[in-house]
Motif scaffolding. Sequence first.
Motif, PDB file in Angstrom:
ATOM      1  N   ALA A   1     -12.026   4.159  -1.152  1.00 28.08           N
ATOM      2  CA  ALA A   1     -11.926   2.968  -1.578  1.00 28.08           C
ATOM      3  C   ALA A   1     -11.466   1.735  -1.807  1.00 28.08           C
ATOM      4  N   GLU A   2      -9.891   1.664  -1.208  1.00 26.46           N
ATOM      5  CA  GLU A   2      -9.292   0.105  -0.465  1.00 26.46           C
ATOM      6  C   GLU A   2     -10.048  -0.214   0.166  1.00 26.46           C
ATOM      7  N   ARG A   3     -10.502   0.980   1.255  1.00 25.52           N
ATOM      8  CA  ARG A   3     -11.547   0.050   2.669  1.00 25.52           C
ATOM      9  C   ARG A   3     -12.572  -0.305   2.054  1.00 25.52           C
ATOM     10  N   ARG A   4     -13.267   0.703   0.905  1.00 27.11           N
ATOM     11  CA  ARG A   4     -14.671  -0.131   0.838  1.00 27.11           C
ATOM     12  C   ARG A   4     -15.158  -0.690  -0.397  1.00 27.11           C
ATOM     13  N   TYR A   5     -14.044  -0.969  -1.682  1.00 31.14           N
ATOM     14  CA  TYR A   5     -14.415  -1.800  -2.804  1.00 31.14           C
ATOM     15  C   TYR A   5     -13.360  -3.231  -2.372  1.00 31.14           C
ATOM     16  N   GLY A   6     -11.879  -2.655  -0.930  1.00 31.77           N
ATOM     17  CA  GLY A   6     -11.153  -3.631  -1.305  1.00 31.77           C
ATOM     18  C   GLY A   6     -10.746  -4.106  -0.214  1.00 31.77           C
ATOM     19  N   GLY A   7     -11.720  -4.553   0.349  1.00 33.00           N
ATOM     20  CA  GLY A   7     -12.511  -4.451   1.989  1.00 33.00           C
ATOM     21  C   GLY A   7     -11.096  -4.651   3.019  1.00 33.00           C
ATOM     22  N   VAL A   8     -10.481  -3.666   2.795  1.00 28.82           N
ATOM     23  CA  VAL A   8      -9.213  -3.673   3.939  1.00 28.82           C
ATOM     24  C   VAL A   8      -9.871  -3.549   4.968  1.00 28.82           C
ATOM     25  N   PRO A   9      -9.304  -3.360   6.465  1.00 24.71           N
ATOM     26  CA  PRO A   9      -9.955  -3.167   7.526  1.00 24.71           C
ATOM     27  C   PRO A   9      -9.512  -1.704   7.919  1.00 24.71           C
ATOM     28  N   ASP A  10      -9.658  -1.230   8.965  1.00 30.19           N
ATOM     29  CA  ASP A  10      -9.777   0.077   9.241  1.00 30.19           C
ATOM     30  C   ASP A  10      -8.145  -0.431  10.226  1.00 30.19           C
ATOM     31  N   GLU A  11      -7.814  -1.416  10.712  1.00 33.94           N
ATOM     32  CA  GLU A  11      -6.231  -0.857  11.179  1.00 33.94           C
ATOM     33  C   GLU A  11      -5.071  -1.882  10.738  1.00 33.94           C
ATOM     34  N   GLU A  12      -5.832  -2.120   9.409  1.00 35.00           N
ATOM     35  CA  GLU A  12      -4.806  -2.263   8.292  1.00 35.00           C
ATOM     36  C   GLU A  12      -4.227  -0.571   7.243  1.00 35.00           C
ATOM     37  N   MET A  13      -3.104  -0.885   7.178  1.00 31.82           N
ATOM     38  CA  MET A  13      -1.528   0.065   7.126  1.00 31.82           C
ATOM     39  C   MET A  13      -1.420  -0.641   5.843  1.00 31.82           C
ATOM     40  N   LEU A  14      -0.578  -0.093   4.695  1.00 31.77           N
ATOM     41  CA  LEU A  14      -0.060  -1.395   3.501  1.00 31.77           C
ATOM     42  C   LEU A  14       1.676  -0.418   3.193  1.00 31.77           C
ATOM     43  N   MET A  15       2.337  -2.291   3.190  1.00 33.15           N
ATOM     44  CA  MET A  15       3.780  -1.128   2.652  1.00 33.15           C
ATOM     45  C   MET A  15       3.632  -1.743   1.468  1.00 33.15           C
ATOM     46  N   ALA A  16       4.672  -1.072   0.701  1.00 38.88           N
ATOM     47  CA  ALA A  16       4.480  -1.608  -1.215  1.00 38.88           C
ATOM     48  C   ALA A  16       6.431  -1.575  -0.986  1.00 38.88           C
ATOM     49  N   LEU A  17       7.148  -2.702  -1.031  1.00 35.09           N
ATOM     50  CA  LEU A  17       8.401  -2.740  -1.090  1.00 35.09           C
ATOM     51  C   LEU A  17       8.880  -4.142  -1.463  1.00 35.09           C
ATOM     52  N   LYS A  18      10.686  -3.690  -2.198  1.00 36.05           N
ATOM     53  CA  LYS A  18      11.032  -4.449  -3.488  1.00 36.05           C
ATOM     54  C   LYS A  18      11.211  -5.730  -2.822  1.00 36.05           C
ATOM     55  N   PRO A  19      11.193  -7.217  -3.127  1.00 37.45           N
ATOM     56  CA  PRO A  19      11.780  -8.289  -2.857  1.00 37.45           C
ATOM     57  C   PRO A  19      13.276  -7.878  -1.783  1.00 37.45           C
ATOM     58  N   SER A  20      13.905  -7.313  -2.061  1.00 42.01           N
ATOM     59  CA  SER A  20      15.395  -6.906  -1.597  1.00 42.01           C
ATOM     60  C   SER A  20      15.085  -6.214  -0.525  1.00 42.01           C
ATOM     61  N   HIS A  21      14.594  -5.249  -0.135  1.00 39.57           N
ATOM     62  CA  HIS A  21      14.117  -5.027   0.800  1.00 39.57           C
ATOM     63  C   HIS A  21      13.639  -4.922   1.660  1.00 39.57           C
ATOM     64  N   LEU A  22      12.418  -6.276   1.333  1.00 41.48           N
ATOM     65  CA  LEU A  22      11.239  -6.819   2.362  1.00 41.48           C
ATOM     66  C   LEU A  22      12.612  -8.070   2.899  1.00 41.48           C
ATOM     67  N   ALA A  23      13.730  -8.268   2.184  1.00 44.74           N
ATOM     68  CA  ALA A  23      14.865  -9.521   2.927  1.00 44.74           C
ATOM     69  C   ALA A  23      15.670  -8.842   4.076  1.00 44.74           C
ATOM     70  N   LYS A  24      15.641  -7.375   3.586  1.00 47.97           N
ATOM     71  CA  LYS A  24      16.660  -6.354   4.709  1.00 47.97           C
ATOM     72  C   LYS A  24      15.951  -6.063   5.392  1.00 47.97           C
ATOM     73  N   ALA A  25      14.279  -5.781   5.756  1.00 49.01           N
ATOM     74  CA  ALA A  25      14.188  -5.970   6.348  1.00 49.01           C
ATOM     75  C   ALA A  25      13.388  -7.021   7.906  1.00 49.01           C
ATOM     76  N   ILE A  26      13.505  -8.491   7.191  1.00 49.46           N
ATOM     77  CA  ILE A  26      13.861  -9.550   8.065  1.00 49.46           C
ATOM     78  C   ILE A  26      14.690  -9.067   8.928  1.00 49.46           C
TER      79      ILE A  26
END
Length: 260
Positions: A200-225
């Motif tokens: 459904a994400e790929r058919r209706y949300g247009g997510v390309p074959d090659e993409e994965m998705l990470m969901a995370l808090k802003p503080s975790h994103l800052a830590k990752a960077i």
Amino acid sequence: MQQQSADRIDLAGLVADLNSLLRLKTNVIGMKLFATAAEMEAIPKIRRPNAIHTTDQIVSMAARLGWTVGITADDLVGSQCRAVIGLSPQDDKWLAGENYVGVWHGTAEDARKRQEALDVVPFGHYQALAVSPLASGRLDPPDICLVYATPGQMIILINGLQYTGYKKFEWGVVGETACADSWGRALKTGEPSLSLPCYAERRYGGVPDEEMLMALKPSHLAKAIEGMKALAKNGLRYPIPPYGIQSDVRAGMGVSYAKK
């Protein structure tokens, strides 16, 4: 970290750093739940749908088109989309998953097991949700950030999260309704949550074959960077250059480990 204070993160700075480190093709976006529709509608330049959509479509309006979009339960196509983000009850009828029998599952028991496995936001706390490009600052702070990336980009992001304060990440795959693996789980638990976007994400949300998705808090994103910046100084960065499957590996590994 890109921070203005202990509680304030420079969201535009995070996006600039992330794009420099990973060369992302898709907008990094924020997602935020609201107790009332009025709070959501007060966001600057908010767009409201004039048709019925899946949450996947709403998310992609921000990620692919750069829009800031707000929704209530009435804007979504059915109880599945609504329930994952806490906008409708996760009651017995929803848990039964009757609509999925003979479609995604061979038996009613299998459909119920899948519904029970989904990570969802508890019902009764929120009436609306908004998504927006993170760099816009319109959701400041968002509850979570959504990063679409290729597997190669994603493993470097994960390596960045693990550079300090290491922990083993263990993620599940529910199959269809994979948004429960990403934004559903991250909103519910506050933990970084990786998913393989579903049909459904790929058919209706247009997510390309090659993409994965990470969901995370802003503080975790800052830590990752911060972790990815440290890795880059060690020569461990994206894109990952192929070394050659028949080459003597010692020369290549020596660049990273010679001093060890």
